[in-house]
Write an enzyme that holds these catalytic residues in place. Structure first.
Site, mmCIF file in Angstrom:
data_model
loop_
_atom_site.group_PDB
_atom_site.id
_atom_site.type_symbol
_atom_site.label_atom_id
_atom_site.label_comp_id
_atom_site.label_asym_id
_atom_site.label_seq_id
_atom_site.Cartn_x
_atom_site.Cartn_y
_atom_site.Cartn_z
ATOM 1 N N GLY A 1 42.340 40.331 38.786
ATOM 2 C CA GLY A 1 41.172 39.576 38.356
ATOM 3 C C GLY A 1 40.368 39.100 39.550
ATOM 4 N N CYS A 2 39.670 38.007 39.393
ATOM 5 C CA CYS A 2 38.813 37.466 40.450
ATOM 6 C C CYS A 2 39.630 37.110 41.686
ATOM 7 C CB CYS A 2 38.079 36.230 39.933
ATOM 8 S SG CYS A 2 37.126 35.379 41.201
ATOM 9 N N PHE A 3 39.201 37.610 42.843
ATOM 10 C CA PHE A 3 39.990 37.341 44.044
ATOM 11 C C PHE A 3 39.946 35.888 44.476
ATOM 12 C CE2 PHE A 3 36.500 39.958 46.484
ATOM 13 C CZ PHE A 3 35.514 39.047 46.153
#
Length: 218
Positions: free
Chosen positions: A51-53
């Site tokens: 997902g979002c880093f």
């Protein structure tokens, strides 16, 4: 004047051809020999996409033995991906992190446990509100030992949940460091609405699951 029907057929053919070429390039990644990153100054490196880093960076930085986490892109078939290009889903890359850690304090196997404990392991092509192939889950291995650790833990989790685990397993090839403004994002922007509404709650859920691996102060 060219026949519009002919133009449509040509356009469709070229579109399919480009898609096939892209898929062929992406599929070939699994056939490559993994690149093993050597230990430097006693520190090893591991690579994960989940997902979002911004979220994943904060999670791994809470773990004992982790010195630093760098945000970037990996798993695709193009060179020099950017945030804008990876977000199209056409480069094959996912938002990923490079975890720099002391293997005498935390093992690769524990980092994989952290990986699965900090996400919805059954969500395909995303985590939470972040959807798309650029947010898909990937674990990268650098050698056969790491690959077996990943596969065994993935299989055990699938049996435990009685569900298919979404994480892909890729040989590591290359990690492209993301733009400077993406680094240390949660720490530098605690007031950001996404950080408050998504990233911090995700970190807190992980902390409840694996308190034994947390650094002091977390």
């Amino acid at each position: 004047m060219k026949n519009p029907i002919v133009l449509i057929i040509i356009s469709l053919f070229l579109s399919c051809q480009n898609s096939a070429q892209s898929n062929k390039s992406q599929n070939s990644i699994n056939d490559t020999k993994p690149v093993e990153v050597s230990i430097q100054n006693g520190k090893a490196r591991a690579y994960f996409a989940s997902g979002c880093f911004w979220c994943v960076e904060a999670i791994y930085e809470s773990v004992k033995g982790v010195d630093e986490v760098i945000n970037g892109y990996s798993g695709g078939h193009t060179k020099n991906p950017t945030y804008e290009s990876s977000n199209t889903g056409r480069t094959g890359h996912a938002e990923a992190v490079e975890v720099i850690y002391d293997p005498n304090i935390v093992s690769f196997a524990t980092l994989v446990d952290v990986y699965f404990a900090s996400q919805n392991p059954t969500q395909v092509n995303g985590q939470g509100p972040d959807r798309g192939s650029q947010y898909r889950s990937i674990i990268f291995y650098q050698n056969e030992t790491q690959k077996q650790i990943i596969l065994e833990k993935k299989e055990a989790l699938a049996k435990q949940l009685n569900a298919k685990i979404a994480a892909e397993v890729y040989p590591f090839e290359k990690f492209w460091v993301a733009e400077a403004y993406h680094q240390n994002y949660e720490r530098l922007h605690p007031e950001n609405r996404y950080i408050q509404g998504v990233s911090i709650p995700r970190l807190n859920r992980f902390k409840e699951k694996m308190p034994e691996v947390l650094k002091k102060g977390y």
